[in-house]
Design an enzyme around this catalytic site. Sequence first.
Site, PDB file in Angstrom:
ATOM      1  N   SER A 121     -18.345 -28.810 -27.259  1.00 51.01           N
ATOM      2  CA  SER A 121     -19.226 -27.671 -26.970  1.00 51.01           C
ATOM      3  C   SER A 121     -20.686 -28.086 -27.034  1.00 51.01           C
ATOM      4  O   SER A 121     -21.069 -28.939 -27.819  1.00 51.01           O
ATOM      5  CB  SER A 121     -19.003 -26.537 -27.964  1.00 51.01           C
ATOM      6  N   LYS A 134     -11.403 -24.901 -29.887  1.00 46.97           N
ATOM      7  CA  LYS A 134     -12.460 -24.793 -28.866  1.00 46.97           C
ATOM      8  C   LYS A 134     -12.295 -23.492 -28.073  1.00 46.97           C
ATOM      9  O   LYS A 134     -13.265 -22.808 -27.732  1.00 46.97           O
ATOM     10  CB  LYS A 134     -12.420 -26.007 -27.925  1.00 46.97           C
ATOM     11  N   HIS A 163     -13.554 -20.752 -30.210  1.00 45.27           N
ATOM     12  CA  HIS A 163     -15.025 -20.897 -30.200  1.00 45.27           C
ATOM     13  C   HIS A 163     -15.583 -20.163 -28.979  1.00 45.27           C
ATOM     14  O   HIS A 163     -16.538 -19.388 -29.065  1.00 45.27           O
ATOM     15  CB  HIS A 163     -15.377 -22.392 -30.172  1.00 45.27           C
TER      16      HIS A 163
HETATM   17  N1  LIG Z   1     -20.080 -27.373 -17.940  1.00 46.66           N
HETATM   18  C1  LIG Z   1     -20.105 -27.099 -19.237  1.00 46.66           C
HETATM   19  O1  LIG Z   1     -21.104 -26.616 -19.809  1.00 46.66           O
HETATM   20  C2  LIG Z   1     -18.901 -27.407 -20.091  1.00 46.66           C
HETATM   21  C3  LIG Z   1     -18.983 -27.274 -21.482  1.00 46.66           C
HETATM   22  C4  LIG Z   1     -17.892 -27.606 -22.267  1.00 46.66           C
HETATM   23  C5  LIG Z   1     -16.734 -28.044 -21.673  1.00 46.66           C
HETATM   24  N2  LIG Z   1     -16.647 -28.134 -20.299  1.00 46.66           N
HETATM   25  C6  LIG Z   1     -15.385 -28.643 -19.726  1.00 46.66           C
HETATM   26  O2  LIG Z   1     -15.564 -30.023 -19.442  1.00 46.66           O
HETATM   27  C7  LIG Z   1     -14.823 -30.371 -18.258  1.00 46.66           C
HETATM   28  C8  LIG Z   1     -15.788 -30.955 -17.225  1.00 46.66           C
HETATM   29  O3  LIG Z   1     -16.743 -29.955 -16.908  1.00 46.66           O
HETATM   30  P1  LIG Z   1     -17.895 -30.173 -15.828  1.00 46.66           P
HETATM   31  O4  LIG Z   1     -18.647 -28.887 -15.779  1.00 46.66           O
HETATM   32  O5  LIG Z   1     -18.608 -31.434 -16.116  1.00 46.66           O
HETATM   33  O6  LIG Z   1     -17.105 -30.437 -14.482  1.00 46.66           O
HETATM   34  P2  LIG Z   1     -16.093 -29.531 -13.612  1.00 46.66           P
HETATM   35  O7  LIG Z   1     -16.858 -28.874 -12.545  1.00 46.66           O
HETATM   36  O8  LIG Z   1     -15.236 -28.700 -14.500  1.00 46.66           O
HETATM   37  O9  LIG Z   1     -15.167 -30.681 -12.972  1.00 46.66           O
HETATM   38  C9  LIG Z   1     -15.670 -31.578 -12.043  1.00 46.66           C
HETATM   39  C10 LIG Z   1     -15.140 -32.978 -12.311  1.00 46.66           C
HETATM   40  O10 LIG Z   1     -13.708 -32.997 -12.234  1.00 46.66           O
HETATM   41  C11 LIG Z   1     -13.320 -33.952 -11.260  1.00 46.66           C
HETATM   42  N3  LIG Z   1     -12.075 -33.564 -10.613  1.00 46.66           N
HETATM   43  C12 LIG Z   1     -11.770 -32.356 -10.097  1.00 46.66           C
HETATM   44  N4  LIG Z   1     -10.524 -32.376  -9.599  1.00 46.66           N
HETATM   45  C13 LIG Z   1     -10.046 -33.630  -9.794  1.00 46.66           C
HETATM   46  C14 LIG Z   1      -8.812 -34.254  -9.518  1.00 46.66           C
HETATM   47  N5  LIG Z   1      -7.815 -33.595  -8.936  1.00 46.66           N
HETATM   48  N6  LIG Z   1      -8.654 -35.564  -9.861  1.00 46.66           N
HETATM   49  C15 LIG Z   1      -9.655 -36.229 -10.476  1.00 46.66           C
HETATM   50  N7  LIG Z   1     -10.844 -35.688 -10.776  1.00 46.66           N
HETATM   51  C16 LIG Z   1     -11.035 -34.391 -10.455  1.00 46.66           C
HETATM   52  C17 LIG Z   1     -14.475 -33.967 -10.288  1.00 46.66           C
HETATM   53  O11 LIG Z   1     -14.419 -35.122  -9.501  1.00 46.66           O
HETATM   54  P3  LIG Z   1     -15.084 -35.108  -8.025  1.00 46.66           P
HETATM   55  O12 LIG Z   1     -16.515 -35.501  -8.239  1.00 46.66           O
HETATM   56  O13 LIG Z   1     -14.303 -36.137  -7.313  1.00 46.66           O
HETATM   57  O14 LIG Z   1     -14.922 -33.752  -7.451  1.00 46.66           O
HETATM   58  C18 LIG Z   1     -15.639 -33.951 -11.269  1.00 46.66           C
HETATM   59  O15 LIG Z   1     -15.834 -35.209 -11.878  1.00 46.66           O
HETATM   60  C19 LIG Z   1     -14.141 -29.075 -17.807  1.00 46.66           C
HETATM   61  O16 LIG Z   1     -12.866 -29.007 -18.367  1.00 46.66           O
HETATM   62  C20 LIG Z   1     -15.011 -27.987 -18.408  1.00 46.66           C
HETATM   63  O17 LIG Z   1     -14.308 -26.783 -18.596  1.00 46.66           O
HETATM   64  C21 LIG Z   1     -17.712 -27.844 -19.518  1.00 46.66           C
END
Ligand SMILES: NC(=O)c1ccc[n+]([C@@H]2O[C@H](COP(=O)([O-])OP(=O)(O)OC[C@H]3O[C@@H](n4cnc5c(N)ncnc54)[C@H](OP(=O)(O)O)[C@@H]3O)[C@@H](O)[C@H]2O)c1
Length: 468
Positions: free
Chosen positions: A128, A182, A185
């Site tokens: 987080s 989480k 949270h």
């Molecule tokens: N954003 C936040 O503030 C936040 C905070 C805490 C936790 N999270 C969690 O952390 C994780 C990442 O979040 P994010 O916001 O950075 O990104 P995201 O938008 O949730 O995911 C995008 C990422 O996933 C990859 N991806 C999507 N489909 C895929 C597949 N089938 N095979 C391989 N890679 C794939 C994308 O690759 P491509 O570039 O190839 O599309 C990109 O690297 C998520 O689970 C999210 O819920 C996010």
Amino acid sequence: MKAHVGVVGLAVMGQNLALNIARNGYAVAVYNRTAERTKQFVEERVKGEKIIPSFDVQSFVESVERPRKIILMVKAGSPVDEMIEELLPYLDKDDLIIDAGNSHYGDTNRRLEELSHRGILFLGMGVSGGEYGALHGPSIMPGGTLEAYKMIQDVLTKIAAKTEDGPCCTYVGNGSAGHFVKMVHNGIEYSIMQAISEVYDVMRKILKMNSVEIGEVFEEWNKSELASFLVEITYKIMKHIDEETKKPLVELILDKAEQKGTGKWTAQTALDLGVPTPSLNVAVFARTISHFKEQRKELSRIFGEKKRVHAEQRLIEDLKKSLHFSMFLSFSQGLWLIHEASNVYNYNVDLLEVLRIWKGGCIIRAKLLDLLRSILRENPQNVNLLASETTIQFVKEKLPSALKVNSIARESGVPTPVLSNSIDYLLSLTEENLPANLIQAQRDFFGAHTFERTDKQGTFHVEWQELE
Ligand SMILES: NC(=O)c1ccc[n+]([C@@H]2O[C@H](COP(=O)([O-])OP(=O)(O)OC[C@H]3O[C@@H](n4cnc5c(N)ncnc54)[C@H](OP(=O)(O)O)[C@@H]3O)[C@@H](O)[C@H]2O)c1
């Protein structure tokens, strides 16, 4: 040179987490499904850190030292499974995969089971703090086997946020404990965000304050016992002026709140486990209702303008206490849910540790956590924090204000679902006699569902009416 850790997924979270790890002195291998994103990351953001990019899965895996530690930061859901399947042919026994996305804990249980049959260690890890936290120090909630945690403990504790109570990372517990904690949270986060928004709504609609004035109040509150990340960003948001229109930007944002699912999962899980989390649940519904913009617009026209009652500026002090009250009870509900899940799923979660690692880096970090920790420390069995002299004192100080705000908001037609459900949660749990006796009678009347009596043991059914 081989990397100490690998990171898969270079969207906002993955990029920042990889940089954070590298800046703490570890070489980091990175891979992203779309090569362009990797190239862009290396060109634009890597400034001398030890980052080793790869453009195919095999080279990526081979660039990490054994036993490998690979962090997945990809979109939650099937992408996690797809990525694991792609990695598996190149992994060796006792390599570790860490899913650091917002996966559902049920998926984490399944993956743990499947990977254990293939000799691969697995951690489900909540992270987080958004992109800023990922770069400068998030709150980290890893769950799985202790053996797996030990493999990555040094990296995680180094990159986590730090407070006077240590790094905001701990081994949360067995199985899917990390993702469960989480998820809750985030449920608490939904509730506090909604409570803050309700207070804002009362200020603008009843006290007729403008956004900048409201921002000033939140700024003051952030210097008090309400100090928290969410109050802090709220005052900054309120004061943010749109360059184009010169108006506060918040006033130009459409009132339709989105969600990605963790709040909904928390509510669903609470219903499944039978733990009351009304504030958390209505915060999800509040976002759902916000989506019906067209319908709201039409109905507000049909129903006509609401008459706002007059309130003195001193209501601000009541709003402050009311928000504090709701924040406290949001944590109370969330902790209770974690405790129940820990019993049912054998997570073995230490709630005090959970509160400690929420103190820094994460979205729900708040000064209030110190008070909650002191209450729980007095009696670790008091998992919803209610049975404590400190809580009784806290409620005595805050409840009258919460009731006043609730009453003025109701009279003025301003919805305050989290503020008011927090009151009902407390009033219900501190009431010996609830009207559930009547519900039992009704259930027995129409469905012969039986009831218990207060004056004798057993299960009873009465013929409430004659059946012809
Ligand atoms: N954003 C936040 O503030 C936040 C905070 C805490 C936790 N999270 C969690 O952390 C994780 C990442 O979040 P994010 O916001 O950075 O990104 P995201 O938008 O949730 O995911 C995008 C990422 O996933 C990859 N991806 C999507 N489909 C895929 C597949 N089938 N095979 C391989 N890679 C794939 C994308 O690759 P491509 O570039 O190839 O599309 C990109 O690297 C998520 O689970 C999210 O819920 C996010």
